[in-house]
Motif scaffolding. Sequence first.
Motif, PDB file in Angstrom:
ATOM      1  N   THR A  34      61.427  41.106  29.652  1.00 39.63           N
ATOM      2  CA  THR A  34      61.401  39.992  28.746  1.00 39.63           C
ATOM      3  C   THR A  34      62.827  39.641  28.365  1.00 39.63           C
ATOM      4  O   THR A  34      63.482  38.704  28.203  1.00 39.63           O
ATOM      5  N   TYR A 151      60.279  30.838  35.779  1.00 43.37           N
ATOM      6  CA  TYR A 151      59.931  32.216  36.081  1.00 43.37           C
ATOM      7  C   TYR A 151      59.767  32.909  34.721  1.00 43.37           C
ATOM      8  O   TYR A 151      58.770  33.748  34.796  1.00 43.37           O
ATOM      9  N   ARG A 154      56.162  31.867  33.735  1.00 38.40           N
ATOM     10  CA  ARG A 154      55.192  32.470  34.633  1.00 38.40           C
ATOM     11  C   ARG A 154      54.872  33.743  34.337  1.00 38.40           C
ATOM     12  O   ARG A 154      53.727  34.305  34.270  1.00 38.40           O
ATOM     13  N   TYR A 155      56.222  34.653  34.108  1.00 42.49           N
ATOM     14  CA  TYR A 155      56.093  35.893  33.872  1.00 42.49           C
ATOM     15  C   TYR A 155      55.191  36.383  32.370  1.00 42.49           C
ATOM     16  O   TYR A 155      54.259  37.267  32.502  1.00 42.49           O
ATOM     17  N   THR A 157      53.445  34.386  30.924  1.00 36.91           N
ATOM     18  CA  THR A 157      52.168  33.847  30.872  1.00 36.91           C
ATOM     19  C   THR A 157      50.987  35.004  31.546  1.00 36.91           C
ATOM     20  O   THR A 157      50.063  35.472  31.216  1.00 36.91           O
ATOM     21  N   SER A 158      51.428  35.278  32.669  1.00 39.49           N
ATOM     22  CA  SER A 158      50.870  36.595  33.405  1.00 39.49           C
ATOM     23  C   SER A 158      50.536  37.803  32.759  1.00 39.49           C
ATOM     24  O   SER A 158      49.739  38.660  33.017  1.00 39.49           O
ATOM     25  N   SER A 159      51.616  37.955  32.000  1.00 38.60           N
ATOM     26  CA  SER A 159      51.558  39.410  30.944  1.00 38.60           C
ATOM     27  C   SER A 159      50.807  39.326  29.889  1.00 38.60           C
ATOM     28  O   SER A 159      50.705  40.181  29.103  1.00 38.60           O
ATOM     29  N   GLY A 160      50.472  38.042  29.439  1.00 39.98           N
ATOM     30  CA  GLY A 160      49.650  38.041  28.418  1.00 39.98           C
ATOM     31  C   GLY A 160      50.411  37.724  27.045  1.00 39.98           C
ATOM     32  O   GLY A 160      49.870  37.502  26.066  1.00 39.98           O
ATOM     33  N   GLN A 161      51.644  37.615  27.160  1.00 41.03           N
ATOM     34  CA  GLN A 161      52.572  37.528  25.882  1.00 41.03           C
ATOM     35  C   GLN A 161      52.617  36.116  25.064  1.00 41.03           C
ATOM     36  O   GLN A 161      52.829  35.833  23.969  1.00 41.03           O
ATOM     37  N   THR A 163      50.856  33.217  24.516  1.00 35.69           N
ATOM     38  CA  THR A 163      49.396  32.876  23.971  1.00 35.69           C
ATOM     39  C   THR A 163      49.563  31.434  23.337  1.00 35.69           C
ATOM     40  O   THR A 163      50.841  30.857  23.245  1.00 35.69           O
TER      41      THR A 163
END
Length: 219
Positions: A34, A151, A154-155, A157-161, A163
């Motif tokens: 991040t 990117y 996408r990152y 969102t996929s890592s759940g950060q 929300t």
Amino acid sequence: MLDFIRHHWYDLGVISFIVSARYFHLNRSKLTTTQKFLLLNFMTVLVHQFEEYRFPGGFPAAMNMGVHSSERPDRFPLSSQSSTFTNVVATYGFYLPPVFFPDYVWAGLAPILFGFGQFFIHGINMNMKLGTFYNPGLASVILMHIPLGYYYIRYMTSSGQLTGRQWALGLAYGAAFWYLMLIKSTFGWLVDYNSPYPFYPNEMERGGMAAWIRRVRNA
């Protein structure tokens, strides 16, 4: 000193870029993914500003002559004072802090979204008013801001950060910044038809934008 800063803040940004690149290199194993995204976003806005004002430059002419058809394009509505204030505050007060406080996801999302918003400014609004396909700042938006933003989202969102709550806060923070810094400050409170802080002639003529506008409108 202040006058030097008004006309060279975008050059000083090169130093910030080099320091940031060095910091990235030395701390690449310590920085989270991040933080890497956000530091690259900070470096991207420095490139964007350099493109606008130094190489190829010509943003003051594009904005004041092209978009606003100003009778005093060297200082109205955008002046060296308002330009410096907005860009320096944006760069070091809006883009940089999230790098060191990545847990405040909404604070990092806002400048990412602002990068997408730059496409509306440069890619749509200014191009339509100028009748062009390019204006100073557009290349860095297309080649850097948008891919990096994609990117990052996408990152995150996929890592759940990222929300729903972070989206809401980020959008609200970004909208507030846009309104206060651009609409109310740059093109509101700081506008002065008789501003004592004009752009230098060479700042107005860079990139050939001013010459192109004069040629087209006098044709």
